[in-house]
Design an enzyme around this catalytic site. Structure first.
Site, short mmCIF file in Angstrom:
data_model
loop_
_atom_site.label_atom_id
_atom_site.label_comp_id
_atom_site.label_asym_id
_atom_site.label_seq_id
_atom_site.Cartn_x
_atom_site.Cartn_y
_atom_site.Cartn_z
N LYS A 8 -51.49 42.64 -30.59
CA LYS A 8 -50.75 42.77 -29.34
C LYS A 8 -49.43 43.53 -29.57
CE LYS A 8 -49.18 38.82 -27.32
NZ LYS A 8 -47.80 38.85 -26.78
N ARG A 13 -46.47 48.80 -28.64
CA ARG A 13 -45.64 49.88 -29.19
C ARG A 13 -46.38 51.20 -29.23
NH1 ARG A 13 -44.04 44.98 -30.86
NH2 ARG A 13 -41.96 44.67 -31.78
N GLY A 80 -42.65 39.22 -22.52
CA GLY A 80 -41.29 39.49 -22.99
C GLY A 80 -41.22 40.81 -23.75
N ARG A 108 -36.40 33.60 -19.13
CA ARG A 108 -36.11 33.82 -20.56
C ARG A 108 -34.85 34.68 -20.76
NH1 ARG A 108 -41.56 35.51 -23.42
NH2 ARG A 108 -40.21 35.26 -25.23
N SER A 152 -34.82 39.01 -34.07
CA SER A 152 -35.81 39.32 -33.02
C SER A 152 -36.30 40.75 -33.14
CB SER A 152 -35.18 39.09 -31.64
OG SER A 152 -35.95 39.74 -30.65
N GLN A 154 -38.13 42.11 -30.98
CA GLN A 154 -38.06 42.72 -29.65
C GLN A 154 -36.70 43.38 -29.44
OE1 GLN A 154 -39.16 39.62 -26.89
NE2 GLN A 154 -41.31 39.73 -27.48
N ASP A 317 -44.84 32.96 -34.07
CA ASP A 317 -45.88 32.72 -33.06
C ASP A 317 -46.93 31.71 -33.54
OD1 ASP A 317 -44.63 34.43 -31.33
OD2 ASP A 317 -45.79 36.18 -31.94
N LYS A 344 -39.43 30.71 -25.76
CA LYS A 344 -40.65 31.53 -25.72
C LYS A 344 -41.31 31.36 -24.34
CE LYS A 344 -40.41 33.38 -29.78
NZ LYS A 344 -40.20 34.83 -29.89
N ARG A 390 -50.21 30.34 -26.35
CA ARG A 390 -50.29 29.85 -27.75
C ARG A 390 -50.45 28.32 -27.79
NH1 ARG A 390 -50.70 34.32 -30.41
NH2 ARG A 390 -49.34 36.03 -29.81
C1 S3P Z 1 -42.84 40.14 -30.66
C2 S3P Z 1 -41.82 39.55 -31.34
C3 S3P Z 1 -41.59 38.10 -31.35
C4 S3P Z 1 -42.82 37.33 -30.95
C5 S3P Z 1 -43.48 37.90 -29.75
C6 S3P Z 1 -43.86 39.35 -29.96
C7 S3P Z 1 -42.93 41.61 -30.67
O1 S3P Z 1 -40.54 37.80 -30.44
O2 S3P Z 1 -42.52 35.98 -30.74
O3 S3P Z 1 -44.66 37.17 -29.45
O4 S3P Z 1 -44.01 42.16 -30.38
O5 S3P Z 1 -41.93 42.23 -30.99
P1 S3P Z 1 -39.00 37.96 -30.89
O6 S3P Z 1 -38.86 39.29 -31.46
O7 S3P Z 1 -38.18 37.81 -29.66
O8 S3P Z 1 -38.78 36.85 -31.85
#
Ligand code: S3P
Length: 431
Positions: A8, A13, A80, A108, A152, A154, A317, A344, A390
């Site tokens: 995923k 990306r 997210g 969130r 993070s 993200q 995760d 989350k 999850r």
């Molecule tokens: C993810 C990063 C994680 C993860 C999320 C997917 C990503 O979150 O928990 O399911 O694809 O970058 P965080 O980067 O906020 O920890």
């Protein structure tokens, strides 16, 4: 033998970068998750041409300057990653965009991306740091050197994507190797000269990711996406904990920032073996073999085993699943420094504790984690997914180990990351 739908995180990306590249990109084994479909929908609304043929996706890249404004808000659904990564791209556009999401996503924290993007010159309004976000882009964005306050991927990815639109050098600084590095790998795969160096500061080993300006062209790529190791984790655990099982999962992503569930399960005493490790499209993949046993006896001597510090973001995760597995481990386990779990898709500490207790496990809840006593015979119960994919999957594994029947309310949330989960599980579990 199983092969799983594409990872995923990598799928999000790859779609974003293909959309910003020039030319046609072909993405194979693209994730079937609702989250990644949300990313594709948002990109289409920004004028990107996308065609789907089952798990193959063709994207005609718009180029960095080729996105167009959407009259309607972009709906990120439950995702997210879609919202935080897109925010980075949208910060560098010459137009304004509104990002919305479902109830969970709108609760969130988004300040973690709003703050750095505002430092880069974007203007963002929000509902007290939460979505909906209205992003007014700026061209070019300011250069930024940013030390991340939370671990993070993200946030890191959001800033690096915004960095593609910056007038100067963009740097993101984080603790070494603790968040997933798919953005860095894919930026390089799509031809962006991202540089990462390591630095020691105080007693910490840091990584500095730097995008030089101008980094202004991405080239379209054929990209094979490995199976999702976070989805595979549920099958690893089921096979490891059901005596007599034997399972082989091929072509599963084995990126060092993602594979920690495998050594973790081994430390807990599970029988897993990794073979055919190889590199493709700048990512690693492997075949994982698992055999079942009736109780896990940790190879480490300290009991209960404690998970905290830098392993937490690398297992983030998989932590609800790890808590379920912990109920079968001699001595139990402790998870600490994992407060991120509370923000989350649901409050995953509370969701895990409530459901484990319903199944008769002995659990202590902490603000930043939990402790589960080991070697518990779980019993079937009415469980609540809290709308979180999850939690559905972790507790399906718990239900397989339990005496009696369980019922999980809201199990349809599984489609957020893994719509085929129940079907695949049925295909390998013998009754
Ligand atoms: C993810 C990063 C994680 C993860 C999320 C997917 C990503 O979150 O928990 O399911 O694809 O970058 P965080 O980067 O906020 O920890």
């Amino acid at each position: 033998m199983l092969r799983l739908p594409g990872d995923k995180s990598i799928s999000h990306r790859a779609a974003l970068l293909a959309a910003l590249a020039r030319g046609h990109s072909h993405l194979r084994n693209f994730s079937s998750s609702a989250d990644c479909q949300a990313t594709l929908r948002c990109l289409k609304q920004l004028g990107v041409q996308i065609e789907k043929n089952e798990t193959d996706i063709q994207i005609k890249g718009a180029g960095l300057e080729g996105l167009s404004a959407s009259q309607e808000p972009l709906d990120c659904g439950n995702s997210g990653t879609t919202m935080r990564l897109l925010a980075g791209v949208l910060a560098g556009q010459a137009f304004a965009t509104e990002l919305i999401g479902d109830e969970s996503l709108q609760s969130r924290p988004m300040n973690r991306v709003i703050e750095p993007l505002e430092l880069m010159g974007a203007r963002i309004s929000s509902n007290q740091g939460r979505a909906p976000l209205r992003i007014i882009g700026r061209q070019p964005l300011h250069a930024l050197s940013y030390e991340m306050p939370v671990a993070s991927a993200q946030v890191k990815s959001c800033i690096l994507l915004a960095g593609l639109y910056a007038g100067g050098r963009t740097e993101v600084i984080e603790e070494f190797g603790i968040t997933r590095d798919h953005t860095e790998r894919l930026l390089k795969w799509f031809g962006v000269p991202l540089k990462t160096r390591t630095e020691r500061r105080a007693r910490k080993l840091l990584q500095v990711h730097a995008l030089e300006s101008p980094a202004r062209r991405l080239r379209a790529r054929e990209t094979n996406i490995p199976g999702d190791i976070s989805s595979a984790a549920y099958f690893f655990a089921a096979a490891a904990l059901l005596p007599g099982s034997s399972l082989e999962i091929r072509d599963v992503g084995f990126n060092p920032t993602r594979f920690k569930i495998v050594p973790t399960l081994k430390t807990l005493g599970a029988q897993l073996r990794v073979d055919e490790l190889r590199e493709e499209c700048n990512e690693l993949l492997a075949t994982v073999y698992v055999n079942g046993s009736d109780c896990l006896r940790p190879t480490a001597t300290d009991r209960p085993l404690t998970f905290d510090g830098s392993i937490i973001p690398q297992l983030i995760d998989e932590l609800p699943l790890l808590a379920v597995v912990g109920t079968q481990v001699e001595g139990g386990i402790i998870i600490r420094e994992a407060a991120e779990l509370r923000v989350k898709e649901s409050d995953r500490i509370s969701a895990t504790v409530v459901n484990l207790r319903a199944m008769g496990a002995d659990v202590e809840e902490y603000e930043d984690g939990l402790r589960v006593a080991g070697r518990t015979q779980l019993r079937g119960a009415k469980l609540d997914s809290c709308g979180d994919h999850r939690i559905v999957m972790a507790f399906t594994i718990a239900a397989l180990l339990a005496d009696g029947e369980s019922e999980i309310a809201g199990a349809e949330a599984v489609a957020v990351s893994f719509p085929e989960f129940f079907q695949l599980l049925e295909s390998i579990v013998e009754r």
